[in-house]
Design an enzyme around this catalytic site. Structure first.
Site, PDB file in Angstrom:
ATOM      1  N   LYS A 292       0.845  -1.206   0.000  1.00 45.30           N
ATOM      2  CA  LYS A 292       0.000   0.000   0.000  1.00 45.30           C
ATOM      3  C   LYS A 292       0.875   1.248   0.000  1.00 45.30           C
ATOM      4  O   LYS A 292       0.600   2.211  -0.708  1.00 45.30           O
ATOM      5  CB  LYS A 292      -0.929  -0.010   1.220  1.00 45.30           C
ATOM      6  CG  LYS A 292      -2.038  -1.054   1.090  1.00 45.30           C
ATOM      7  CD  LYS A 292      -2.778  -1.316   2.400  1.00 45.30           C
ATOM      8  CE  LYS A 292      -3.670  -2.546   2.231  1.00 45.30           C
ATOM      9  NZ  LYS A 292      -4.183  -3.102   3.468  1.00 45.30           N
TER      10      LYS A 292
ATOM     11  N   ASP B  46     -11.411   1.643   3.980  1.00 43.07           N
ATOM     12  CA  ASP B  46     -11.672   0.221   3.730  1.00 43.07           C
ATOM     13  C   ASP B  46     -13.140  -0.021   3.388  1.00 43.07           C
ATOM     14  O   ASP B  46     -13.490  -1.075   2.850  1.00 43.07           O
ATOM     15  CB  ASP B  46     -11.342  -0.608   4.981  1.00 43.07           C
ATOM     16  CG  ASP B  46      -9.929  -1.166   4.945  1.00 43.07           C
ATOM     17  OD1 ASP B  46      -9.387  -1.347   3.834  1.00 43.07           O
ATOM     18  OD2 ASP B  46      -9.371  -1.427   6.028  1.00 43.07           O
TER      19      ASP B  46
ATOM     20  N   GLN C  88      -4.931  -2.527   9.744  1.00 44.60           N
ATOM     21  CA  GLN C  88      -4.689  -3.793   9.045  1.00 44.60           C
ATOM     22  C   GLN C  88      -5.221  -4.968   9.866  1.00 44.60           C
ATOM     23  O   GLN C  88      -4.857  -5.120  11.036  1.00 44.60           O
ATOM     24  CB  GLN C  88      -3.183  -3.957   8.759  1.00 44.60           C
ATOM     25  CG  GLN C  88      -2.842  -5.173   7.941  1.00 44.60           C
ATOM     26  CD  GLN C  88      -3.336  -5.089   6.492  1.00 44.60           C
ATOM     27  OE1 GLN C  88      -3.214  -4.077   5.840  1.00 44.60           O
ATOM     28  NE2 GLN C  88      -3.912  -6.175   6.006  1.00 44.60           N
TER      29      GLN C  88
END
Ligand code: NAD
Length: 284
Positions: A56, A123, A100
């Site tokens: 990312k 997300d 995460q």
């Protein structure tokens, strides 16, 4: 008559193109005095999670998105992690961030997702954003379902009225994808299959599009696929250290479109995350 060679659904190449477009979008934001910035929160030292986060960051560097790289010990207490999330919620220079998953044992991932400010939830997994998806309202889309829709559209695979078999009802992929593809305007007829389904093949054999997000090696076999169908492998698993797709190798001989064996949704999923970030930066 054998089906002609399946068209490869090249998500890596598509993601590369999207990153080029996003670089221009980021430059436009900077010209307006806005430096788009994302934060990532990595708890513990799981190597797979660390490598996802590193990819990312590499994408952000290519596009021109600034990164705040937060690394926290696996021993962090839940209230300390909630305080980190609250600080990112309040930090006006951070337009979006992601925690995460999975989190180390003892930390409740769902509770942490719920603490993220919905307009910074790049997300797209906060209950508010999932609820908006369910209600057909504009919100931040979860990244993997958005990536799969982008892939299908990029290859002009017909969706309206199409029979779609989705395997796996997980919160990250299968379940929100079923809602997304059956929305008015996309108009697919979706069957959501899962570990309790009686006969997977009876449904997949009549499907125009098969999307497997189960994480079981070679789950989708050649005789489960209608000739000419589009087949997307999302699920991955590891057997003796080797990465195995949900889609058996022979399926490429019957499918009309197919993702490559190493998968092709991962890079696109990251592209959707950064698209969500740039949209959040433009809105904030
Ligand atoms: P999950 O564990 O939440 O879901 C797996 C689903 O598979 C479950 O709903 C279960 O009902 C179903 N399943 C299990 N056995 C089955 C069977 N025999 N028949 C039919 N269905 C069965 O996982 P998830 O988070 O939704 O992820 C699914 C897979 O996708 C994983 O392999 C994950 O690694 C992969 N994934 C890939 C990406 C990407 O960007 N490429 C992103 C997210 C997840």
């Amino acid at each position: 008559m054998p089906h002609p060679q399946a068209i490869l659904l090249d998500g890596d190449q598509l993601a590369e193109r999207l990153r080029g477009e996003m670089k221009a979008d980021a430059a436009q934001l900077k010209a307006r005095g806005i430096q788009p910035k994302m934060a990532t929160v990595l708890v513990g030292d799981d190597p797979a999670s660390a490598s996802y986060v590193a990819r990312k960051h590499a994408d952000c560097a290519q596009i021109g998105i600034a990164v705040e790289d937060m690394r926290l010990p696996a021993t962090i207490a839940a209230d300390e992690l909630l305080a980190v999330i609250a600080a990112l919620n309040a930090d006006a220079s951070v337009h979006g961030f992601m925690v995460q998953l999975p989190l180390p044992a003892g930390l409740d991932g769902a509770a942490m997702l719920e603490a993220v400010r919905p307009d910074k939830d790049i997300d797209g997994l906060h209950p508010i954003n999932l609820g908006r998806l369910l209600g057909g309202q504009p919100g931040i889309l979860p990244c993997t379902p958005a990536a799969i829709l982008t892939l299908l559209r990029a290859y002009d695979i017909p969706l309206a009225g199409a029979e779609v078999a989705i395997i796996g009802r997980g919160n990250l992929v299968g379940r929100p994808l079923a809602v997304l593809l059956s929305q008015r305007g996309i108009d697919a007829t979706v069957t959501l299959l899962h570990s309790g389904s009686r006969d997977l093949a009876a449904t997949t054999r009549r499907a125009d599009i098969i999307i497997s997000a189960a994480g079981l090696p070679n789950l989708i076999k050649t005789d489960m696929v209608k000739p000419g169908a589009a087949v997307i492998g999302v699920g991955i698993s590891y057997v003796d250290g080797a990465m195995i797709s949900d889609i058996a190798a022979g399926v490429a001989n019957v499918a009309g479109w197919i993702t490559p064996p190493h998968g092709s949704v991962g890079a696109l999923t990251r592209a959707m995350l950064l698209k969500n970030l740039l949209q959040a930066a433009a809105r904030q």
